[in-house]
Enzyme design. Sequence first.
Site, PDB file in Angstrom:
ATOM      1  N   ASN A  88       0.839  -1.193   0.000  1.00  0.00           N
ATOM      2  CA  ASN A  88       0.000   0.000   0.000  1.00  0.00           C
ATOM      3  C   ASN A  88       0.884   1.257   0.000  1.00  0.00           C
ATOM      4  O   ASN A  88       2.108   1.171  -0.070  1.00  0.00           O
ATOM      5  CB  ASN A  88      -0.961  -0.033   1.189  1.00  0.00           C
ATOM      6  CG  ASN A  88      -2.305   0.587   0.868  1.00  0.00           C
ATOM      7  OD1 ASN A  88      -2.373   1.616   0.196  1.00  0.00           O
ATOM      8  ND2 ASN A  88      -3.381  -0.025   1.339  1.00  0.00           N
ATOM      9  N   HIS A 118      22.227   3.159  13.000  1.00  0.00           N
ATOM     10  CA  HIS A 118      23.395   3.982  13.332  1.00  0.00           C
ATOM     11  C   HIS A 118      23.872   3.658  14.745  1.00  0.00           C
ATOM     12  O   HIS A 118      23.083   3.238  15.597  1.00  0.00           O
ATOM     13  CB  HIS A 118      23.048   5.460  13.225  1.00  0.00           C
ATOM     14  CG  HIS A 118      22.597   5.855  11.859  1.00  0.00           C
ATOM     15  ND1 HIS A 118      23.465   6.192  10.850  1.00  0.00           N
ATOM     16  CD2 HIS A 118      21.348   5.946  11.330  1.00  0.00           C
ATOM     17  CE1 HIS A 118      22.787   6.482   9.760  1.00  0.00           C
ATOM     18  NE2 HIS A 118      21.494   6.340  10.019  1.00  0.00           N
ATOM     19  N   ALA A 163      -0.453  -3.339  13.675  1.00  0.00           N
ATOM     20  CA  ALA A 163      -0.233  -1.945  13.321  1.00  0.00           C
ATOM     21  C   ALA A 163       0.567  -1.206  14.396  1.00  0.00           C
ATOM     22  O   ALA A 163       0.355  -1.404  15.591  1.00  0.00           O
ATOM     23  CB  ALA A 163      -1.573  -1.252  13.105  1.00  0.00           C
ATOM     24  N   ARG A 186       0.280 -14.235  20.192  1.00  0.00           N
ATOM     25  CA  ARG A 186      -0.335 -15.566  20.195  1.00  0.00           C
ATOM     26  C   ARG A 186       0.007 -16.270  18.886  1.00  0.00           C
ATOM     27  O   ARG A 186       0.484 -15.667  17.927  1.00  0.00           O
ATOM     28  CB  ARG A 186      -1.851 -15.464  20.329  1.00  0.00           C
ATOM     29  CG  ARG A 186      -2.558 -14.805  19.141  1.00  0.00           C
ATOM     30  CD  ARG A 186      -4.068 -14.845  19.338  1.00  0.00           C
ATOM     31  NE  ARG A 186      -4.815 -14.248  18.252  1.00  0.00           N
ATOM     32  CZ  ARG A 186      -5.187 -14.891  17.150  1.00  0.00           C
ATOM     33  NH1 ARG A 186      -4.815 -16.151  16.962  1.00  0.00           N
ATOM     34  NH2 ARG A 186      -5.903 -14.274  16.226  1.00  0.00           N
TER      35      ARG A 186
END
Length: 201
Positions: A88, A118, A163, A186
């Site tokens: 997306n 870094h 998310a 899970r």
Amino acid sequence: MSTADEREVLERIGRGLIYSESEAAFQAPLRRADLVFAYNQTPPSDGARRRGLLESIFASVGERTILNSPFSAAFGGNVHIGDDFYGNVNVTFVDDVEIRIGDGVMIAPNVTLTTTGHPVHPARRVDFARFSEPIVIEDKVWIGSNVVVLPGVRIGYGSVIGAGSVVSRDVPPMVVAVGVPARVLRAITDADLTTRTTAPQ
């Protein structure tokens, strides 16, 4: 920089050791920024041109690939994408070294796959010093919106990354992992085959 020096830098990069912007400058011509820009300016209706650009940008691209624009890539040529990929908007590939994506992978909006980090100590960040380690995303993985996948991570077959997660270590196959840093929540089981198959009561 001599060819021998370039080989030494590439060897260090391959071992995940620190290297600087100046040391890696010889790789700059390998960046495909103009092609990425062209892809992001090409109408979605021009499927043939978009496909051709993806084949020119990435090291390999499977069949039935969808990558919504815009996206960004540090190089492009270090990314391998399998069949039936869906990416997306605003996927970022920081591909200073290889990113390998399997078949049937779905990536939601605003996901960053970064092979490069870094040093923590500021004295070691002179000249944008950094290290790079490859990322592997196995078949059938789903990565949710706003996820960051960090250097050296492998995400196992079929797993789901929730998310907003930051994936800083390997994720085993067939699990749901969420959080900052991402941890296994899970296992994915046959019970998941029956979810959302009927209307809510």
